[in-house]
Write a protein that holds these residues in place. Structure first.
Motif, mmCIF file in Angstrom:
data_model
loop_
_atom_site.group_PDB
_atom_site.id
_atom_site.type_symbol
_atom_site.label_atom_id
_atom_site.label_comp_id
_atom_site.label_asym_id
_atom_site.label_seq_id
_atom_site.Cartn_x
_atom_site.Cartn_y
_atom_site.Cartn_z
ATOM 1 N N UNK A 42 0.870 -1.170 0.000
ATOM 2 C CA UNK A 42 0.000 0.000 0.000
ATOM 3 C C UNK A 42 0.908 1.220 0.000
ATOM 4 N N UNK A 43 1.022 1.854 -1.185
ATOM 5 C CA UNK A 43 1.948 2.972 -1.362
ATOM 6 C C UNK A 43 3.342 2.546 -0.914
ATOM 7 N N UNK A 44 3.963 3.255 0.015
ATOM 8 C CA UNK A 44 5.322 2.903 0.437
ATOM 9 C C UNK A 44 5.350 1.922 1.613
ATOM 10 N N UNK A 45 4.191 1.350 1.958
ATOM 11 C CA UNK A 45 4.089 0.399 3.072
ATOM 12 C C UNK A 45 3.975 -1.032 2.542
ATOM 13 N N UNK A 46 4.549 -1.957 3.301
ATOM 14 C CA UNK A 46 4.507 -3.381 2.944
ATOM 15 C C UNK A 46 4.229 -4.195 4.196
ATOM 16 N N UNK A 47 3.429 -5.234 4.026
ATOM 17 C CA UNK A 47 3.267 -6.265 5.051
ATOM 18 C C UNK A 47 3.808 -7.543 4.431
ATOM 19 N N UNK A 48 4.681 -8.233 5.152
ATOM 20 C CA UNK A 48 5.310 -9.437 4.632
ATOM 21 C C UNK A 48 5.396 -10.510 5.700
ATOM 22 N N UNK A 49 5.247 -11.764 5.268
ATOM 23 C CA UNK A 49 5.433 -12.899 6.173
ATOM 24 C C UNK A 49 6.842 -13.491 6.055
ATOM 25 N N UNK A 59 14.100 -11.664 26.849
ATOM 26 C CA UNK A 59 15.455 -11.862 26.309
ATOM 27 C C UNK A 59 15.390 -12.031 24.787
ATOM 28 N N UNK A 60 16.395 -11.560 24.105
ATOM 29 C CA UNK A 60 16.386 -11.622 22.648
ATOM 30 C C UNK A 60 16.343 -13.063 22.138
ATOM 31 N N UNK A 61 16.995 -13.990 22.829
ATOM 32 C CA UNK A 61 16.956 -15.385 22.393
ATOM 33 C C UNK A 61 15.560 -15.983 22.531
ATOM 34 N N UNK A 62 14.817 -15.558 23.547
ATOM 35 C CA UNK A 62 13.432 -15.994 23.695
ATOM 36 C C UNK A 62 12.602 -15.455 22.539
ATOM 37 N N UNK A 63 12.803 -14.189 22.197
ATOM 38 C CA UNK A 63 12.093 -13.602 21.065
ATOM 39 C C UNK A 63 12.426 -14.348 19.776
ATOM 40 N N UNK A 64 13.702 -14.623 19.536
ATOM 41 C CA UNK A 64 14.098 -15.338 18.321
ATOM 42 C C UNK A 64 13.406 -16.700 18.237
ATOM 43 N N UNK A 65 13.331 -17.409 19.343
ATOM 44 C CA UNK A 65 12.663 -18.710 19.349
ATOM 45 C C UNK A 65 11.180 -18.559 19.063
ATOM 46 N N UNK A 66 10.548 -17.534 19.643
ATOM 47 C CA UNK A 66 9.120 -17.327 19.406
ATOM 48 C C UNK A 66 8.861 -16.996 17.935
ATOM 49 N N UNK A 67 9.715 -16.218 17.328
ATOM 50 C CA UNK A 67 9.574 -15.880 15.909
ATOM 51 C C UNK A 67 9.785 -17.112 15.040
ATOM 52 N N UNK A 68 10.776 -17.902 15.373
ATOM 53 C CA UNK A 68 11.065 -19.105 14.595
ATOM 54 C C UNK A 68 9.878 -20.070 14.579
ATOM 55 N N UNK A 69 9.089 -20.068 15.633
ATOM 56 C CA UNK A 69 7.982 -21.013 15.761
ATOM 57 C C UNK A 69 6.612 -20.374 15.544
ATOM 58 N N UNK A 70 6.573 -19.264 14.822
ATOM 59 C CA UNK A 70 5.325 -18.547 14.577
ATOM 60 C C UNK A 70 5.201 -18.158 13.109
ATOM 61 N N UNK A 71 3.987 -17.801 12.732
ATOM 62 C CA UNK A 71 3.741 -17.152 11.449
ATOM 63 C C UNK A 71 3.816 -15.664 11.739
ATOM 64 N N UNK A 72 4.793 -14.981 11.150
ATOM 65 C CA UNK A 72 5.097 -13.591 11.476
ATOM 66 C C UNK A 72 4.653 -12.651 10.370
ATOM 67 N N UNK A 119 3.394 -8.438 14.094
ATOM 68 C CA UNK A 119 2.410 -9.292 14.759
ATOM 69 C C UNK A 119 2.814 -10.732 14.455
ATOM 70 N N UNK A 120 2.386 -11.632 15.322
ATOM 71 C CA UNK A 120 2.678 -13.038 15.044
ATOM 72 C C UNK A 120 1.498 -13.903 15.434
ATOM 73 N N UNK A 121 1.421 -15.041 14.777
ATOM 74 C CA UNK A 121 0.363 -16.019 15.002
ATOM 75 C C UNK A 121 0.995 -17.329 15.453
ATOM 76 N N UNK A 122 0.430 -17.891 16.504
ATOM 77 C CA UNK A 122 0.768 -19.246 16.927
ATOM 78 C C UNK A 122 -0.465 -20.076 16.590
ATOM 79 N N UNK A 123 -0.287 -21.133 15.799
ATOM 80 C CA UNK A 123 -1.457 -21.874 15.329
ATOM 81 C C UNK A 123 -1.129 -23.306 14.948
#
Length: 155
Positions: free
Chosen positions: A8-15, A40-53, A66-70
């Motif tokens: 949308x114009x200069x904005x992007x949403x990406x997974x 902790x950053x390592x906790x965040x990295x793990x949560x991202x790795x196991x989510x749809x972001x 935003x992220x989805x756990x599903x």
């Protein structure tokens, strides 16, 4: 899972996980939120790795997330939703939630869950309601889980 992008114009949403600016996400969640304060950053990295972001970008700068756990068949949890303050009021959070709700792998779910104390008005636009039978809801919650954990400094 196939990477999806919307523009949308200069904005992007990406997974695309490779586009995520982990340090900026960490900085916001750790410093600007009540729900992930001190994560902790390592906790965040793990949560991202196991989510749809879902990364939200202005040009190439990360401005939201935003992220989805599903299980992609019955239930989805929507979490860690934010848009940086200077980009709010432009309809970006509504667009972000819409893109999440329309993701093809998240269709036909029996239940969506989220926890919020700041933006109920937004989620109500997408059919979220307060729990009709809160006596059925249970949780095991440790709001101090990140206290005392060694924190990684920003690079």
């Amino acid at each position: 899972m196939k990477i999806r992008e919307a523009h949308r114009n200069e904005y992007t949403i990406s997974t695309d996980k490779d586009k995520l600016d982990i340090l900026s996400i960490h900085k916001f969640l750790e410093k600007e939120t009540d729900w992930a304060n001190g994560i902790p950053i390592n906790t965040l990295k793990t949560s991202i790795e196991n989510s749809l972001n879902f990364g939200l970008y202005y040009e190439n700068k990360q401005i939201g997330f935003a992220r989805i756990i599903s299980d992609y068949s019955t239930i989805a949890y929507l979490g860690d939703v934010y848009v940086l303050k200077e980009y709010r009021g432009k309809g970006l959070s509504k667009w972000l939630i819409n893109e999440i709700m329309e993701h093809p792998n998240l269709q036909g779910l029996r239940r969506w869950i989220l926890l919020t104390d700041t933006a109920a008005w937004l989620y109500k636009k997408f059919g979220f309601t307060e729990i009709p039978n809160p006596k059925f809801y249970m949780e095991k919650h440790n709001p101090n889980v990140y206290n005392g954990i060694h924190k990684t400094n920003y690079i």
